[in-house]
Design an enzyme around this catalytic site. Structure first.
Site, PDB file in Angstrom:
ATOM      1  CG  HIS A   2      53.812  21.766 -62.542  1.00 21.82           C
ATOM      2  ND1 HIS A   2      52.743  21.804 -63.386  1.00 21.82           N
ATOM      3  CD2 HIS A   2      54.325  23.009 -62.538  1.00 21.82           C
ATOM      4  CE1 HIS A   2      52.607  23.033 -63.861  1.00 21.82           C
ATOM      5  NE2 HIS A   2      53.561  23.768 -63.369  1.00 21.82           N
ATOM      6  N   GLY A  48      70.533  10.249 -89.281  1.00 22.97           N
ATOM      7  CA  GLY A  48      70.083  11.084 -88.166  1.00 22.97           C
ATOM      8  C   GLY A  48      70.976  11.010 -86.944  1.00 22.97           C
ATOM      9  NE  ARG A  60      47.845  20.480 -71.008  1.00 23.57           N
ATOM     10  CZ  ARG A  60      48.135  21.219 -72.071  1.00 23.57           C
ATOM     11  NH1 ARG A  60      47.706  20.876 -73.257  1.00 23.57           N
ATOM     12  NH2 ARG A  60      48.883  22.305 -71.946  1.00 23.57           N
ATOM     13  CE  LYS A  76      47.589  24.129 -67.959  1.00 20.53           C
ATOM     14  NZ  LYS A  76      48.693  24.473 -68.868  1.00 20.53           N
ATOM     15  N   GLY A  82      50.871  26.908 -77.433  1.00 17.95           N
ATOM     16  CA  GLY A  82      50.262  28.218 -77.197  1.00 17.95           C
ATOM     17  C   GLY A  82      48.849  28.108 -76.645  1.00 17.95           C
ATOM     18  N   GLY A  83      48.315  26.879 -76.562  1.00 20.83           N
ATOM     19  CA  GLY A  83      46.932  26.680 -76.111  1.00 20.83           C
ATOM     20  C   GLY A  83      46.661  27.330 -74.751  1.00 20.83           C
ATOM     21  CB  THR A  84      48.479  27.156 -71.516  1.00 21.96           C
ATOM     22  OG1 THR A  84      48.490  25.731 -71.545  1.00 21.96           O
ATOM     23  CG2 THR A  84      48.306  27.653 -70.102  1.00 21.96           C
TER      24      THR A  84
END
Ligand code: R5P
Length: 295
Positions: A127, A33, A191, A189, A222-224
């Site tokens: 953020h 790897g 989480r 939002k 893709g949850g958000t």
């Protein structure tokens, strides 16, 4: 100043736009790897612009170590090295959320800047920490949302809601709407740090007869975006679209959105995928031309 672009196919595109020579890259992967990226030859110059895009099947850690190794080598060949990572890995861990955690964004920036004189990225996940709080070298965070917005010129701004999934997406919406006066709206939002479960808080409203464009910097699981889309549907949106800069799993992330039957999905090639509509390379060329190459 003798300037080379160091990179793969996007490096070639950048070199063409800036009329500069390109030093291509080759790569070997060993059975355990380990990777061995290399420049095609030992061209020397005064300035090297290293541009690497993460490939779709490449792990984020391989991408990071490849960038580090090539930047270190570039430092031997060029007096000045400008590094461009169109997507900055680890930027989301920009604080200690639970005791004992690293501030990965800061530590990764320390690793990257070691061999660079300047760093450029696109829509970094700013953020809690701004780019200038992470890097001690000159560092630039370029925005692409207004370019995503250019793909919605066939929408009537009076009949469009541009929806951001959290408070931090305010700057995304401002950039998106900078010359397109649609109505902006933010969800809030939360989480759960342990389960990863997302909840949204929002003012009850009605999107009847409105086209809704959900705008975010990153799509990963893709949850958000899916949850925000469900809310828009519950609020009677006439149509749904998605505008997102970084597709973390390339095509795979975008496929998840198709279940919502969106009118449009607009994304960029900051991370490799085959469905992008916005190429970041001309913006980069323009920035370099204005800020550096005209000196
Ligand atoms: C979070 O603050 C980001 O802006 C994105 O909303 C998030 O990273 C998307 O992740 P996922 O697709 O897994 O919900």
């Amino acid at each position: 100043m003798v300037t080379f672009v160091l990179g793969d196919s996007l490096g070639e595109e950048l070199a063409q736009l800036l009329d500069l020579p390109v030093l291509p890259i080759r790569e070997t992967v060993f059975p355990d790897g380990e990777i061995k990226p290399a420049f095609l030859n030992e061209a020397k110059g005064e300035r090297g612009i290293l541009l690497l895009q993460k490939k779709e099947k490449e792990s984020i850690n391989d991408y990071l170590i490849k960038f580090f190794l090539l930047a270190r080598k570039a430092k031997e060949l060029f007096s000045q090295v400008i590094g461009v990572m169109p997507y900055l890995p680890y930027a989301r861990q920009d604080a200690v959320f639970a005791e004992g955690e690293p501030v990965s964004a800061l530590y990764v920036a320390e690793l990257i800047e070691k061999n660079l004189d300047m760093f450029i990225t696109f829509n970094m996940h700013e953020h809690r920490k701004r780019i200038k709080e992470l890097f001690r070298i000159p560092a630039y965070n370029l925005f692409l949302f207004h370019e995503l917005a250019a793909h919605f010129q066939d929408f009537d701004p009076q009949q469009t809601i541009v929806l951001g999934p959290d408070r931090e997406s305010k700057t995304f919406l401002d950039d998106f709407c900078q010359s397109w006066p649609a109505t902006k709206m933010l969800l809030q939002k939360t989480r759960d740090n342990k389960t990863g479960e997302i909840e949204f808080i929002y003012q009850p409203t009605n999107f009847q007869d409105k086209d809704v464009i959900i705008v975010d910097d990153i799509i990963s699981t893709g949850g958000t975006l899916l949850k925000a889309a469900q809310i828009a549907k519950q609020l009677n949106a006439k149509s749904l679209s998605f505008a997102v800069v970084h597709s973390l799993f390339g095509d795979q992330s975008l496929e998840i959105l198709k279940g919502m039957e969106p009118k449009k999905i607009i994304t960029t090639n900051t991370l490799a995928n085959s469905q992008y509509k916005v190429d970041f390379v001309p913006s980069l060329a323009n920035f370099l031309q204005t800020h550096l190459l005209n000196e």
